[in-house]
Design a protein around this motif. Structure first.
Motif, PDB file in Angstrom:
ATOM      1  N   GLU A  29       6.479  34.357  -3.441  1.00 58.11           N
ATOM      2  CA  GLU A  29       7.491  34.154  -2.398  1.00 58.11           C
ATOM      3  C   GLU A  29       8.916  34.364  -2.920  1.00 58.11           C
ATOM      4  O   GLU A  29       9.879  34.198  -2.181  1.00 58.11           O
ATOM      5  CB  GLU A  29       7.380  32.722  -1.833  1.00 58.11           C
ATOM      6  CG  GLU A  29       6.091  32.454  -1.090  1.00 58.11           C
ATOM      7  CD  GLU A  29       6.006  33.241   0.228  1.00 58.11           C
ATOM      8  OE1 GLU A  29       7.060  33.536   0.831  1.00 58.11           O
ATOM      9  OE2 GLU A  29       4.880  33.566   0.641  1.00 58.11           O
ATOM     10  N   GLY A  30       9.057  34.646  -4.206  1.00 53.22           N
ATOM     11  CA  GLY A  30      10.396  34.798  -4.791  1.00 53.22           C
ATOM     12  C   GLY A  30      11.182  33.487  -4.698  1.00 53.22           C
ATOM     13  O   GLY A  30      12.390  33.488  -4.464  1.00 53.22           O
ATOM     14  N   ALA A  31      10.498  32.363  -4.867  1.00 50.03           N
ATOM     15  CA  ALA A  31      11.152  31.058  -4.710  1.00 50.03           C
ATOM     16  C   ALA A  31      11.655  30.527  -6.058  1.00 50.03           C
ATOM     17  O   ALA A  31      11.181  30.943  -7.117  1.00 50.03           O
ATOM     18  CB  ALA A  31      10.149  30.064  -4.115  1.00 50.03           C
ATOM     19  N   TYR A  32      12.643  29.609  -6.002  1.00 51.12           N
ATOM     20  CA  TYR A  32      13.044  28.894  -7.213  1.00 51.12           C
ATOM     21  C   TYR A  32      11.884  28.001  -7.591  1.00 51.12           C
ATOM     22  O   TYR A  32      11.422  27.194  -6.775  1.00 51.12           O
ATOM     23  CB  TYR A  32      14.306  28.064  -6.957  1.00 51.12           C
ATOM     24  CG  TYR A  32      15.498  28.942  -6.653  1.00 51.12           C
ATOM     25  CD1 TYR A  32      16.043  29.751  -7.642  1.00 51.12           C
ATOM     26  CD2 TYR A  32      16.050  28.977  -5.373  1.00 51.12           C
ATOM     27  CE1 TYR A  32      17.125  30.588  -7.361  1.00 51.12           C
ATOM     28  CE2 TYR A  32      17.129  29.798  -5.089  1.00 51.12           C
ATOM     29  CZ  TYR A  32      17.663  30.612  -6.088  1.00 51.12           C
ATOM     30  OH  TYR A  32      18.707  31.437  -5.819  1.00 51.12           O
ATOM     31  N   ASN A  33      11.404  28.148  -8.841  1.00 51.38           N
ATOM     32  CA  ASN A  33      10.165  27.456  -9.207  1.00 51.38           C
ATOM     33  C   ASN A  33      10.431  26.129  -9.903  1.00 51.38           C
ATOM     34  O   ASN A  33      10.554  26.049 -11.118  1.00 51.38           O
ATOM     35  CB  ASN A  33       9.295  28.361 -10.084  1.00 51.38           C
ATOM     36  CG  ASN A  33       7.920  27.762 -10.305  1.00 51.38           C
ATOM     37  OD1 ASN A  33       7.613  26.680  -9.778  1.00 51.38           O
ATOM     38  ND2 ASN A  33       7.089  28.433 -11.082  1.00 51.38           N
ATOM     39  N   LEU A  34      10.499  25.078  -9.100  1.00 54.58           N
ATOM     40  CA  LEU A  34      10.649  23.730  -9.665  1.00 54.58           C
ATOM     41  C   LEU A  34       9.300  23.001  -9.617  1.00 54.58           C
ATOM     42  O   LEU A  34       9.228  21.778  -9.580  1.00 54.58           O
ATOM     43  CB  LEU A  34      11.706  22.926  -8.885  1.00 54.58           C
ATOM     44  CG  LEU A  34      13.174  23.071  -9.332  1.00 54.58           C
ATOM     45  CD1 LEU A  34      13.629  24.503  -9.446  1.00 54.58           C
ATOM     46  CD2 LEU A  34      14.101  22.306  -8.386  1.00 54.58           C
ATOM     47  N   SER A  35       8.222  23.783  -9.596  1.00 58.32           N
ATOM     48  CA  SER A  35       6.890  23.172  -9.479  1.00 58.32           C
ATOM     49  C   SER A  35       6.286  22.911 -10.858  1.00 58.32           C
ATOM     50  O   SER A  35       6.353  21.793 -11.368  1.00 58.32           O
ATOM     51  CB  SER A  35       5.977  24.037  -8.607  1.00 58.32           C
ATOM     52  OG  SER A  35       5.721  25.299  -9.185  1.00 58.32           O
ATOM     53  N   GLN A  36       5.708  23.932 -11.460  1.00 55.47           N
ATOM     54  CA  GLN A  36       5.017  23.736 -12.750  1.00 55.47           C
ATOM     55  C   GLN A  36       6.014  23.292 -13.825  1.00 55.47           C
ATOM     56  O   GLN A  36       7.144  23.790 -13.876  1.00 55.47           O
ATOM     57  CB  GLN A  36       4.353  25.046 -13.165  1.00 55.47           C
ATOM     58  CG  GLN A  36       3.376  24.911 -14.303  1.00 55.47           C
ATOM     59  CD  GLN A  36       2.708  26.245 -14.623  1.00 55.47           C
ATOM     60  OE1 GLN A  36       3.210  27.307 -14.249  1.00 55.47           O
ATOM     61  NE2 GLN A  36       1.592  26.192 -15.310  1.00 55.47           N
TER      62      GLN A  36
END
Ligand code: GLN
Length: 384
Positions: A29-36
């Motif tokens: 999704e081209g998102a800012y990845n604050l997940s992993q």
């Protein structure tokens, strides 16, 4: 036609881990990845140079089963320096392929079929599968939002003759709490005169904030003698991709641990261990880590303060959890997916850390990211 036999699963409840799912979605999704939980920035150039040096100079064959001696020695020295506890590098320190392997070997070392293992949840996702694969029975004690304090009386009530171990995690992923000295005393009281082992996940040992101290299980003598302390250099040196971890445990525990480790991975990547043996001698790289991440936590939280999220600042780890009760009534998983797709900020829903997927309307954000990412993601979230 003969029907193809389907392989029955030993982990029928397990899908692909949430970290893989959310990171892939963030990329797609081209998102800012604050997940992993991994840093968006690189490790120290000095550390890369050391690795290059050892690769170029032929340190490329199997390391000894228990780890490169110089690395084990450096680790024992550092442990003695910061916690005042001496582990014998020869018999009590083992290098593993990530803390994940250390945790798995420790669980395997103590858990026999039918044994009960206390798990405080929310819990990191590898604990329960490790217990299940060994035929153990996870016994859950649920910690409640917003402060996730451990009710040691509730833990005591879950202890039976079958209790073999307790899984501990401080600083805590995902909720960012840290054990107090009183928690250690309570735990020691609980296992007194009982045959219970502690498997302590301390991978965020150097990432504590606001003057908090990391109270390692090893600092309590009654706990130390029954504890496998599992650590990782991934979090400390911004090298999660190296998958280098370790286990510190008294000789008798380490003997059994190594019996298992030698048949799971045998040994761990060699040149990195030599590089780390040198790098561990530079304390500034781990002693300043709390301050480094506290700035990132505050930067991100300043943006969150302007939003409708509510939160208690994380006390340790590189995660901040936040309640979205004022924003949405959606299931946390659905919201995390929707936010990744619609506003391009990826997070991890906290329900995945509970066996029964308890939904307290919380998302976990990883702030081990460059400031620009934190600013941009924070700005988007503040408008929610
Ligand atoms: N520990 C990391 C987290 O909590 C992820 C590790 C992994 O992807 N297995 O996000």
């Amino acid at each position: 036609m003969q029907q193809k036999k389907i392989l029955p699963s030993k982990l029928p409840y397990a899908g692909t881990t949430i970290f893989t799912v959310m990171s892939k979605l963030a990329t797609d999704e081209g998102a800012y990845n604050l997940s992993q939980g991994f840093p968006s920035f690189d490790c120290s150039p000095k550390l890369s140079e050391l690795v290059s040096h050892y690769v170029k100079n032929g340190y490329n064959q199997y390391a000894p089963m228990s780890g490169v001696p110089a690395f084990r020695e450096s680790l024992a020295e550092k442990t003695s320096l910061i916690y005042g506890v001496n582990y014998d590098p020869e018999t009590e320190v083992t290098i593993t392929s990530g803390a994940t392997e250390a945790l798995f070997c420790a669980v395997t070392a103590v858990v026999y079929p039918g044994d009960e293992v206390i798990v405080l949840e929310p819990a990191y996702d590898s604990y329960v599968p490790a217990i299940d694969l060994n035929g153990g029975v996870p016994i859950f004690v649920t910690l409640d939002a917003p402060d996730f304090k451990i009710d040691w009386e509730a833990v005591k009530e879950k202890i039976t003759d079958k209790t073999k171990a307790i899984m501990i995690n401080t600083p805590h992923n995902p909720v960012g709490t840290v054990f107090s000295k009183a928690d250690l005393d309570a735990l020691a009281n609980l296992i007194q005169n009982r045959d219970i082992y502690i498997i302590s996940d301390e991978v965020y040992e150097h990432i504590v904030f606001d003057g908090e101290i990391h109270h390692s299980m090893m600092t309590h003598p009654q706990l130390q003698e029954r504890t496998f302390v599992c650590g990782s250099v991934g979090k400390t040196y911004h090298t999660t991709g190296w998958k280098i971890g370790y286990c510190l445990a008294p000789k008798a525990l380490t003997e059994e641990f190594r019996r298992i480790h030698q048949y799971i991975t045998f040994s761990t990547v060699t040149p990195m261990q030599y590089a780390l043996a040198d790098f561990l001698k530079l304390p500034e790289h781990y002693l300043n880590l709390g301050e480094f991440y506290q700035k990132k936590r505050d930067r991100f939280n300043d943006a969150l303060k302007a939003s409708r999220f509510t939160f208690n600042p994380s006390k340790g780890s590189f995660f901040q959890i936040a309640s979205f009760r004022n924003i949405s009534e959606e299931y946390d998983y659905d919201l995390a997916v929707r936010l990744t797709k619609e506003i391009k900020v990826a997070s991890v829903p906290v329900s995945v850390f509970y066996k029964e997927k308890k939904d307290d309307k919380l998302l976990r954000f990883c702030f081990a990211k460059d400031d620009e990412i934190l600013d941009k993601a924070g700005e988007i979230l503040s408008k929610l």
